[in-house]
Design an enzyme around this catalytic site. Structure first.
Site, PDB file in Angstrom:
ATOM      1  N   TYR A  53      15.679   9.375  16.586  1.00  0.00           N
ATOM      2  CA  TYR A  53      16.200  10.357  15.636  1.00  0.00           C
ATOM      3  C   TYR A  53      16.312   9.757  14.242  1.00  0.00           C
ATOM      4  O   TYR A  53      16.706   8.600  14.065  1.00  0.00           O
ATOM      5  CB  TYR A  53      17.559  10.881  16.077  1.00  0.00           C
ATOM      6  CG  TYR A  53      17.519  11.778  17.297  1.00  0.00           C
ATOM      7  CD1 TYR A  53      16.317  12.218  17.850  1.00  0.00           C
ATOM      8  CD2 TYR A  53      18.692  12.191  17.918  1.00  0.00           C
ATOM      9  CE1 TYR A  53      16.288  13.032  18.966  1.00  0.00           C
ATOM     10  CE2 TYR A  53      18.683  13.014  19.038  1.00  0.00           C
ATOM     11  CZ  TYR A  53      17.481  13.427  19.560  1.00  0.00           C
ATOM     12  OH  TYR A  53      17.469  14.229  20.665  1.00  0.00           O
ATOM     13  N   PRO A 217      20.101  25.210  23.169  1.00  0.00           N
ATOM     14  CA  PRO A 217      20.753  26.339  23.829  1.00  0.00           C
ATOM     15  C   PRO A 217      20.558  27.671  23.102  1.00  0.00           C
ATOM     16  O   PRO A 217      20.705  28.735  23.718  1.00  0.00           O
ATOM     17  CB  PRO A 217      22.228  25.929  23.855  1.00  0.00           C
ATOM     18  CG  PRO A 217      22.373  24.974  22.717  1.00  0.00           C
ATOM     19  CD  PRO A 217      21.080  24.218  22.681  1.00  0.00           C
ATOM     20  N   LEU A 218      20.231  27.625  21.803  1.00  0.00           N
ATOM     21  CA  LEU A 218      19.965  28.856  21.052  1.00  0.00           C
ATOM     22  C   LEU A 218      18.475  29.086  20.862  1.00  0.00           C
ATOM     23  O   LEU A 218      18.070  29.971  20.108  1.00  0.00           O
ATOM     24  CB  LEU A 218      20.669  28.816  19.683  1.00  0.00           C
ATOM     25  CG  LEU A 218      22.183  28.601  19.704  1.00  0.00           C
ATOM     26  CD1 LEU A 218      22.759  28.776  18.306  1.00  0.00           C
ATOM     27  CD2 LEU A 218      22.870  29.524  20.685  1.00  0.00           C
ATOM     28  N   LEU A 222      16.689  31.521  17.887  1.00  0.00           N
ATOM     29  CA  LEU A 222      16.309  32.860  18.317  1.00  0.00           C
ATOM     30  C   LEU A 222      17.490  33.617  18.931  1.00  0.00           C
ATOM     31  O   LEU A 222      17.574  34.842  18.816  1.00  0.00           O
ATOM     32  CB  LEU A 222      15.166  32.761  19.334  1.00  0.00           C
ATOM     33  CG  LEU A 222      14.324  34.015  19.567  1.00  0.00           C
ATOM     34  CD1 LEU A 222      13.579  34.401  18.297  1.00  0.00           C
ATOM     35  CD2 LEU A 222      13.327  33.772  20.693  1.00  0.00           C
ATOM     36  N   GLY A 224      20.673  33.113  18.126  1.00  0.00           N
ATOM     37  CA  GLY A 224      21.826  32.949  17.244  1.00  0.00           C
ATOM     38  C   GLY A 224      22.063  34.103  16.289  1.00  0.00           C
ATOM     39  O   GLY A 224      22.685  33.919  15.246  1.00  0.00           O
TER      40      GLY A 224
END
Length: 330
Positions: A53, A217-218, A222, A224
């Site tokens: 990251y 998780p969203l 899409l 949210g």
């Protein structure tokens, strides 16, 4: 905050996981530290990152940001269950240089030491394999893990993006070798709009006692409230959500989702997180806030209880594939 055990372990973790992928690329160090302080203050104790990251020339920078936050003291490190990952090529300069990626014993040893230095800590609580390495046998991987556990550098091991059969293979080999308890978690793509993990990954994780940690998780935004946001700002979305919404069928599905939640007075993003918390085997989804405000919204999901009628309606909009083999056979 609610807590649960991580898979079959005795490790207690929060039902939301703080994802740090945005720290560095989209959120500067000062704001990242503010978000981590807020997460800890709200009771989130499982922080997830990866050695890569920061990406590109800045790979490793996210771990450095977290390490600088730990260095502020105040029991920050003691309160956090720290999870990071190994797999990506971390070589400086030429990324094709050998033995700086994947899961060879050499790279695992090198990657752990480098992560520990960036994170300014003496151990990693949950060390995760970021991807399947088809070139390295699990006998070699577990030998490297055993050494690191004995040295006190890592405590638990998890997987990420593993298919069900690799979860089984990894833990069967671990069981035959003895010495290690094998994988204790699987971090996978799983949300209302992407439920293929329910076919084999989640059942395999449950069978072998792994906690399931869903990422995205969203589904890239899409889930949210993307259409509501479009209407509010008067322009179409961009990025992955826009690409998905270019399909009329997907757009109609998301519209039905948002309309349903409007009737119940619920926010789409919070509902998508709350839905994952109802799923069998799920430890907690990863939330990756870019701002403190986004973290506050995610925290509300833990207190949100979804009724059976609403859950059934969500299944109608996002039916999922069903279990194997019925998903593709009789």
């Amino acid at each position: 905050m609610e807590y649960t055990q991580l898979g079959r372990t005795g490790l207690t973790v929060s039902r939301l996981v703080l994802g740090t992928m945005n720290f560095g690329p989209q959120t500067d160090e000062s704001d990242s530290h503010t978000i981590m302080d807020a997460a800890l203050g709200a009771g989130i104790n499982l922080f997830d990152t990866a050695n890569v990251y920061g990406w590109g020339e800045n790979k490793g920078h996210t771990e450095t940001i977290i390490g600088n936050w730990f260095a502020k003291g105040g029991d920050r490190r003691d309160k956090v269950v720290l999870a990071t990952k190994v797999y990506a090529n971390m070589a400086a300069g030429d990324p094709a240089w050998p033995n700086h990626d994947k899961l060879s014993a050499l790279n695992i040893r090198r990657a752990v030491d480098a992560s520990l230095k960036r994170l300014q800590t003496d151990h990693i609580d949950l060390y995760q394999f970021h991807h399947v390495d088809r070139s390295t046998p699990f006998e070699e991987i577990w030998q490297a893990v055993d050494t690191l556990v004995q040295q006190g550098k890592i405590l638990y091991v998890g997987s990420s993006n593993f298919p069900g059969y690799k979860i089984a293979q990894a833990n069967e080999i671990a069981g035959r070798r003895g010495g290690t308890i094998g994988l204790v978690s699987e971090q996978c793509l799983y949300n209302l709009a992407e439920r293929r993990a329910e076919m084999e990954v989640v059942p395999a994780a449950q069978e072998y006692g792994l906690g399931v940690i869903p990422w995205s998780p969203l589904h890239g935004g899409l889930l949210g409230g993307v259409l509501k946001k479009e209407a509010k700002v008067g322009r179409r979305s961009s990025g992955r959500a826009a690409d998905a919404l270019a399909d009329p069928a997907v757009r109609a599905q998301i519209q039905a989702y948002e309309d349903l939640l409007d009737k119940h007075g619920l926010e789409p993003g919070e509902t998508a997180l709350a839905w994952l918390l109802t799923r069998p085997g799920v430890t907690g989804p990863i939330v990756g806030p870019r701002t403190a405000g986004q973290l506050e919204s995610a925290l509300r999901a833990v207190e949100l209880k979804l009724g059976e009628e609403l859950l059934a309606s969500l299944d109608e909009i996002f039916p999922g594939p069903g279990p194997s083999p019925e998903a593709f056979a009789w």
